[in-house]
Design a protein around this motif. Structure first.
Motif, PDB file in Angstrom:
ATOM      1  N   GLU A  24      24.957  38.283 -60.702  1.00 54.10           N
ATOM      2  CA  GLU A  24      23.715  38.574 -60.222  1.00 54.10           C
ATOM      3  C   GLU A  24      22.585  37.717 -61.206  1.00 54.10           C
ATOM      4  OE1 GLU A  24      22.911  42.931 -59.483  1.00 54.10           O
ATOM      5  OE2 GLU A  24      24.856  43.044 -60.109  1.00 54.10           O
ATOM      6  N   GLU A  26      19.150  36.559 -61.459  1.00 56.30           N
ATOM      7  CA  GLU A  26      17.880  36.231 -61.210  1.00 56.30           C
ATOM      8  C   GLU A  26      17.245  35.384 -62.548  1.00 56.30           C
ATOM      9  OE1 GLU A  26      19.306  38.897 -59.701  1.00 56.30           O
ATOM     10  OE2 GLU A  26      18.858  38.840 -57.960  1.00 56.30           O
ATOM     11  N   ASP A  58      29.209  36.888 -54.313  1.00 58.73           N
ATOM     12  CA  ASP A  58      29.282  37.617 -53.166  1.00 58.73           C
ATOM     13  C   ASP A  58      30.541  37.611 -52.214  1.00 58.73           C
ATOM     14  OD1 ASP A  58      27.060  39.023 -54.019  1.00 58.73           O
ATOM     15  OD2 ASP A  58      25.886  38.210 -52.455  1.00 58.73           O
ATOM     16  N   GLN A 101      20.584  41.612 -49.108  1.00 56.14           N
ATOM     17  CA  GLN A 101      21.229  42.632 -49.944  1.00 56.14           C
ATOM     18  C   GLN A 101      21.059  42.044 -51.524  1.00 56.14           C
ATOM     19  OE1 GLN A 101      24.229  41.600 -51.913  1.00 56.14           O
ATOM     20  NE2 GLN A 101      24.565  39.800 -50.761  1.00 56.14           N
ATOM     21  N   ARG A 102      20.733  40.724 -51.584  1.00 62.61           N
ATOM     22  CA  ARG A 102      20.489  40.156 -52.893  1.00 62.61           C
ATOM     23  C   ARG A 102      19.142  40.742 -53.680  1.00 62.61           C
ATOM     24  NH1 ARG A 102      23.801  35.953 -53.184  1.00 62.61           N
ATOM     25  NH2 ARG A 102      24.684  35.316 -51.134  1.00 62.61           N
ATOM     26  N   TYR A 103      18.438  41.251 -52.781  1.00 61.36           N
ATOM     27  CA  TYR A 103      17.107  41.771 -53.235  1.00 61.36           C
ATOM     28  C   TYR A 103      17.094  43.197 -53.541  1.00 61.36           C
ATOM     29  CZ  TYR A 103      16.436  37.010 -51.438  1.00 61.36           C
ATOM     30  OH  TYR A 103      16.701  35.796 -50.993  1.00 61.36           O
ATOM     31  N   TYR A 105      17.938  46.232 -55.703  1.00 58.00           N
ATOM     32  CA  TYR A 105      18.485  46.560 -56.934  1.00 58.00           C
ATOM     33  C   TYR A 105      19.270  47.978 -56.882  1.00 58.00           C
ATOM     34  CZ  TYR A 105      17.986  48.425 -61.557  1.00 58.00           C
ATOM     35  OH  TYR A 105      18.612  48.800 -62.930  1.00 58.00           O
ATOM     36  N   ARG A 108      23.646  45.213 -54.906  1.00 57.24           N
ATOM     37  CA  ARG A 108      23.904  43.773 -54.666  1.00 57.24           C
ATOM     38  C   ARG A 108      25.664  43.695 -54.817  1.00 57.24           C
ATOM     39  NH1 ARG A 108      22.931  37.995 -57.709  1.00 57.24           N
ATOM     40  NH2 ARG A 108      24.240  37.151 -56.438  1.00 57.24           N
ATOM     41  N   THR A 109      26.071  44.488 -55.721  1.00 52.53           N
ATOM     42  CA  THR A 109      27.438  44.348 -55.588  1.00 52.53           C
ATOM     43  C   THR A 109      28.216  45.407 -54.487  1.00 52.53           C
ATOM     44  OG1 THR A 109      27.550  46.021 -57.520  1.00 52.53           O
ATOM     45  CG2 THR A 109      27.684  43.645 -58.091  1.00 52.53           C
ATOM     46  N   ASN A 129      26.090  34.650 -45.943  1.00 56.65           N
ATOM     47  CA  ASN A 129      26.170  34.926 -47.299  1.00 56.65           C
ATOM     48  C   ASN A 129      25.688  33.469 -47.858  1.00 56.65           C
ATOM     49  OD1 ASN A 129      26.440  35.681 -50.060  1.00 56.65           O
ATOM     50  ND2 ASN A 129      28.569  35.225 -50.070  1.00 56.65           N
ATOM     51  N   TRP A 136      17.950  32.462 -51.598  1.00 63.62           N
ATOM     52  CA  TRP A 136      17.752  33.130 -52.735  1.00 63.62           C
ATOM     53  C   TRP A 136      17.453  32.179 -54.079  1.00 63.62           C
ATOM     54  CZ3 TRP A 136      21.886  33.516 -56.612  1.00 63.62           C
ATOM     55  CH2 TRP A 136      21.576  34.415 -57.674  1.00 63.62           C
TER      56      TRP A 136
END
Length: 197
Positions: A24, A26, A58, A101-103, A105, A108-109, A129, A136
């Motif tokens: 994760e 960012e 992911d 889903q990456r965005y 909070y 994400r997992t 993905n 992303w």
């Protein structure tokens, strides 16, 4: 210590970025954008490495869900609510939830694991993905690249005025948590409504 960390990032930047993106990353992507701005990294390579790391991360979570269902049910009981929300989101929105889903909070997992628990096609998940991971990485690294000088100035200001920055960060985190709780409540209420109908 700070100079040592920056030295490592300059020397092993792509390796650090890859592993940071799996977990994760960012902040790792923003750092890669700043390093690209300063000329210590290549922008296209940073996007590719960051995207590939995010993709691998992911995929790992997806296959944890696919092949360790009993472990997830037994060991991640405290996360049941998040898994329920992830299943609701997948049913309601379908494949776009994989993309966004990456965005989200705190999810994400959980979302890739929750999708792995279903019969969702592993091939389709991998394709969506991969595209999502590249987007992303690009939409996080490119702004940091273009605004690298301003970000460095903000970081310098934040370091000198940390006592002002901390309350601002806490307020932002609080607002994010409140909005996530509202979303979670709305989804659970809609689920209850469907069950009573």
């Amino acid at each position: 210590m700070e100079d040592l960390l920056i030295g490592w990032l300059k020397e092993y930047g792509y390796i650090v970025l890859f592993f940071w993106s799996i977990l994760e990353g960012e902040m790792g992507l923003i750092m890669a954008g700043i390093f690209s701005h300063m000329g210590d990294m290549s922008l296209p390579i940073a996007i590719a490495v960051g995207g590939f790391g995010g993709f691998i991360g992911d995929q790992i979570y997806f296959y944890i869900g696919r092949f360790n269902k009993r472990y997830i049910h037994n060991k991640l009981r405290s996360q049941r609510r998040k898994f329920a929300i992830a299943h609701l989101l997948l049913k309601r929105y379908g494949w776009p939830i994989i993309f966004i889903q990456r965005y989200m909070y705190g999810m994400r997992t959980v979302i890739p694991m929750a999708i792995g628990l279903t019969q969702y096609s592993s091939r389709q998940f991998a394709i969506i993905n991969f595209i999502s991971a590249i987007f992303w990485a690009a939409i996080t690294i490119i702004p940091a690249y273009y605004y690298g000088a301003q970000i460095l100035e903000m970081l310098k200001w934040g370091k000198e005025h940390w006592y002002i920055a901390i309350p601002i960060i806490l307020i932002i985190i609080n607002l994010i948590v409140i909005n996530l709780n509202r979303l979670e409540k709305n989804l659970l209420e809609k689920r209850r409504e469907r069950q009573t109908v």
